[in-house]
Write an enzyme that holds these catalytic residues in place. Structure first.
Site, PDB file in Angstrom:
ATOM      1  N   HIS A 124       6.338  40.318  47.842  1.00  0.00           N
ATOM      2  CA  HIS A 124       6.954  40.133  46.520  1.00  0.00           C
ATOM      3  C   HIS A 124       5.993  39.567  45.477  1.00  0.00           C
ATOM      4  CE1 HIS A 124       6.984  36.012  47.902  1.00  0.00           C
ATOM      5  NE2 HIS A 124       7.294  35.631  46.688  1.00  0.00           N
TER       6      HIS A 124
ATOM      7  N   CYS B 196      -6.296  22.078  66.138  1.00  0.00           N
ATOM      8  CA  CYS B 196      -6.300  21.496  67.476  1.00  0.00           C
ATOM      9  C   CYS B 196      -4.875  21.060  67.801  1.00  0.00           C
ATOM     10  CB  CYS B 196      -7.291  20.331  67.560  1.00  0.00           C
ATOM     11  SG  CYS B 196      -6.949  18.971  66.438  1.00  0.00           S
TER      12      CYS B 196
END
Length: 661
Positions: free
Chosen positions: A60, A200
């Site tokens: 969009h 991580c």
């Protein structure tokens, strides 16, 4: 002053931005521009020439940056993000170069209208404040591709100026993790300031073009963000348990090409000390990327090992039963074949072929190779057996099962040899001969030369740590318990974690890990005290989950979300860690699994039977928890501290300097 001619992206009636039925666009908070209402839909054209810098995953919204630095956002309809891309077919991708009038997408007006959404298309310059001098809009009815406005950019600004404005989707159309990702990208200097991103267990880790353009105060104050850390050449945004969801949202908005297991090139140091820091950063980066994907496996295996020990202690099973064999295989496989898994992850970080390096790990752990490693008497000169030979050339065959560092070195060697092989081997033979030669060459380099050296060094480091502990377990426990979590602040604990994993893998236990476990409990006790004492609902909502996380072995949400933020809390938590570490050393508590804190209780069960280590763990953990809790509750925190913290953030908002915690 020359201007940029802007074309109508779609047909309809040009209206003033203030008449758009959306408060964010109408208020021009996102920038100046215009809108086109009453469109019949169809092809959506590029309003300007430039580079596509953003494509919303729902299709969009599309962002384009011109050569003059103006950043245009074409937003198709109002609130159409909720339609999940159904009315749109996008023809371009991030990074594409387009000319004004080129097709960007198609827009199904009937589908938008049927869904009850406004079809008005908005075109805005999102970096209006920084780059746009003025915008002259031509009112009236237009067809797609007709000239509709002229944008006059300001004079070019120095590179070191304030951060480049991002091209986010409107603030009212993104929620949850998508909104958090959008705001993080804005706070770190926009999409153009990001070279690479990874994550991580708790942090989204950015490599930025220019770290000075990131606003620490702004990013750390965002909902969903715990704190910000600058370390190891990375801009680390601490998220906590939702890190994978936020990371996915970030890469969706930036484009998957920035998501990388490898660190992008960065400027080489110009001084000896700079090279030292650079080298240390590189080593920590490789270790971190190699270990993170398997930390969960190590933790799970440690828990299974502890449960297996309990089953044997209470005579539920014995070590001759098939049940023992099956459960033991589940608990030991990740440790036994550690070089295979670490080889795969290390290769991804270093840019080698992960499958090839994993195969090299398989060579190192092949059963007959392990048998060779167990044979032979130590050589008088070398102090290690020359227990194997290759075409008559004797060498030391080490036991590489349960090892970490030799295969990381192998991955590094492979990353250097592989590009050379691809240059010299003809394309028609590359599929077979590059893997063949790489496996042979790297395996021999590790087996004959680097492997024994690395094993000697890593074993020496482990022995040195054990030697320091043996000199005085009590003092070692006190010091490590008091200061270990300070290493986590700077990410330096990643230099310790592989040593612990290697220790457990090779000897079956780790005294050092037992001390580290006590520090986790202490951090949890401190943030639990804040949770119980505070009357601030937002802080209570943050401290509660953080306490659970710390008692499950992940301390970063507690540390960054609460303990470090309120200064004294981290000190009281560290005192609790020192008390827990002292008792761990005094009672000679040992640990046979990788998982620490309270959830890792089974890791303290000796496979040979329940002994004093388990009771010592309970005593040391209880002392760490109670000490940090009481000190924090009575001396470490009061709600006025939270008020002061909020005041500091408001004052520092927009500062380019890190907020001092």
């Amino acid at each position: 002053m020359s201007g940029t001619h802007v074309l109508a992206p779609i047909d309809g009636k040009v209206i003033d931005l203030g008449d758009v039925n959306d408060p964010v666009f109408a208020s021009r908070k996102m920038g100046d521009g215009f809108a086109i209402a009453g469109t019949s839909g169809g092809d959506v054209l590029a309003p300007v020439s430039g580079t596509v810098i953003m494509v919303a995953k729902t299709g969009h919204a599309i962002g384009i940056s011109t050569d003059e630095g103006l950043q245009f956002l074409v937003h198709l309809g109002i609130d159409t993000v909720e339609l999940e891309g159904r009315p749109f077919e996008v023809s371009v991708a991030k990074g594409d170069t387009v000319e004004a009038g080129d097709k960007l997408a198609t827009m199904d007006v009937a589908a938008i209208t049927e869904a009850g959404k406004d079809t008005t298309t908005v075109v805005i310059v999102t970096n209006t404040k920084k780059k746009l001098d003025s915008l002259e809009v031509i009112p009236g009815t237009v067809s797609a591709g007709d000239p509709v406005a002229v944008a006059f950019p300001r004079e070019a600004h120095p590179v070191a100026a304030a951060p480049v404005e991002p091209v986010p989707a409107p603030v009212d159309t993104l929620t949850g993790h998508d909104a958090t990702a959008r705001d993080i990208i804005a706070g770190i200097g926009g999409p153009g300031n990001v070279r690479s991103v990874t994550h991580c267990i708790t942090r989204v880790r950015f490599y930025l073009q220019d770290e000075s353009r990131a606003d620490d105060a702004f990013v750390s104050d965002l909902d969903g963000v715990i704190d910000v850390v600058r370390a190891g050449g990375q801009y680390q945004v601490v998220i906590g348990a939702d890190v994978e969801d936020v990371y996915d949202a970030v890469t969706d908005q930036l484009g998957t090409e920035v998501a990388s297991e490898t660190q992008p090139d960065k400027p080489r140091p110009t001084s000896p000390w700079g090279w030292v820091k650079y080298g240390f950063s590189e080593v920590i980066g490789v270790i971190t990327a190699s270990m993170i994907p398997i930390i969960g496996l190590l933790a799970a295996s440690g828990i299974i090992k502890g449960i297996l020990s309990l089953l044997m202690t209470f005579d539920v099973i014995d070590d001759t039963s098939d049940t023992f064999v099956i459960i033991n295989a589940m608990s030991d496989a990740v440790f036994l074949f550690l070089p295979i898994f670490v080889g795969f992850t290390a290769a991804k970080r270093l840019g080698a072929d992960p499958v090839i390096v994993a195969i090299i790990g398989g060579v190192l752990t092949y059963p007959s190779m392990m048998e060779l490693a167990e044979s032979g008497a130590p050589n008088e000169v070398l102090g290690m057996p020359l227990n194997a030979d290759l075409f008559g050339l004797p060498f030391h065959m080490a036991n590489y099962s349960y090892s970490i560092f030799p295969i990381i070195v192998a991955a590094w060697v492979a990353s250097r040899i592989e590009p050379w092989l691809k240059r010299v081997v003809p394309n028609i033979l590359r599929m077979i001969f590059v893997p063949l030669l790489e496996v042979v060459i790297v395996s021999l380099i590790i087996l004959l030369l680097l492997g024994p050296v690395v094993m000697f060094i890593s074993t020496g480091i482990a022995s040195a740590i054990q030697g320091v502990y043996d000199l005085s377990p009590t003092i070692s426990g006190l010091l490590i318990g008091g200061f270990y979590q300070a290493l986590v602040i700077f990410g330096l604990h990643w230099a310790v974690i592989p040593l612990v994993a290697q220790d457990i893998a090779s000897t079956g236990h780790s005294y050092l890990n037992a001390i580290i476990s006590a520090t986790m409990v202490a951090q949890g006790g401190a943030v639990l005290a804040v949770f119980i004492k505070t009357k601030a609902e937002k802080l209570k909502g943050l401290a509660g989950p953080a306490a659970i996380s710390a008692l499950c072995g992940i301390t970063e949400p507690a540390m960054y979300g609460v303990n470090l933020k309120y200064g004294r809390v981290f000190i009281t938590a560290s005192i609790g860690g020192a008390v827990g570490g002292l008792l761990t050393g005094l009672l000679n508590v040992n640990m046979w699994g990788f998982t620490g804190s309270l959830i890792g209780f089974s890791s303290f069960v000796n496979p040979e039977g329940l002994d004093s280590s388990f009771w010592g763990f309970l005593i040391a953990s209880g002392a760490a928890l109670v000490t940090s809790f009481l000190l924090t509750y009575f001396f470490g925190f009061k709600d006025s501290d939270a008020e002061k913290s909020r005041e500091v953030k408001k004052v520092r908002l927009g500062s380019r300097e890190p907020v001092q915690r």
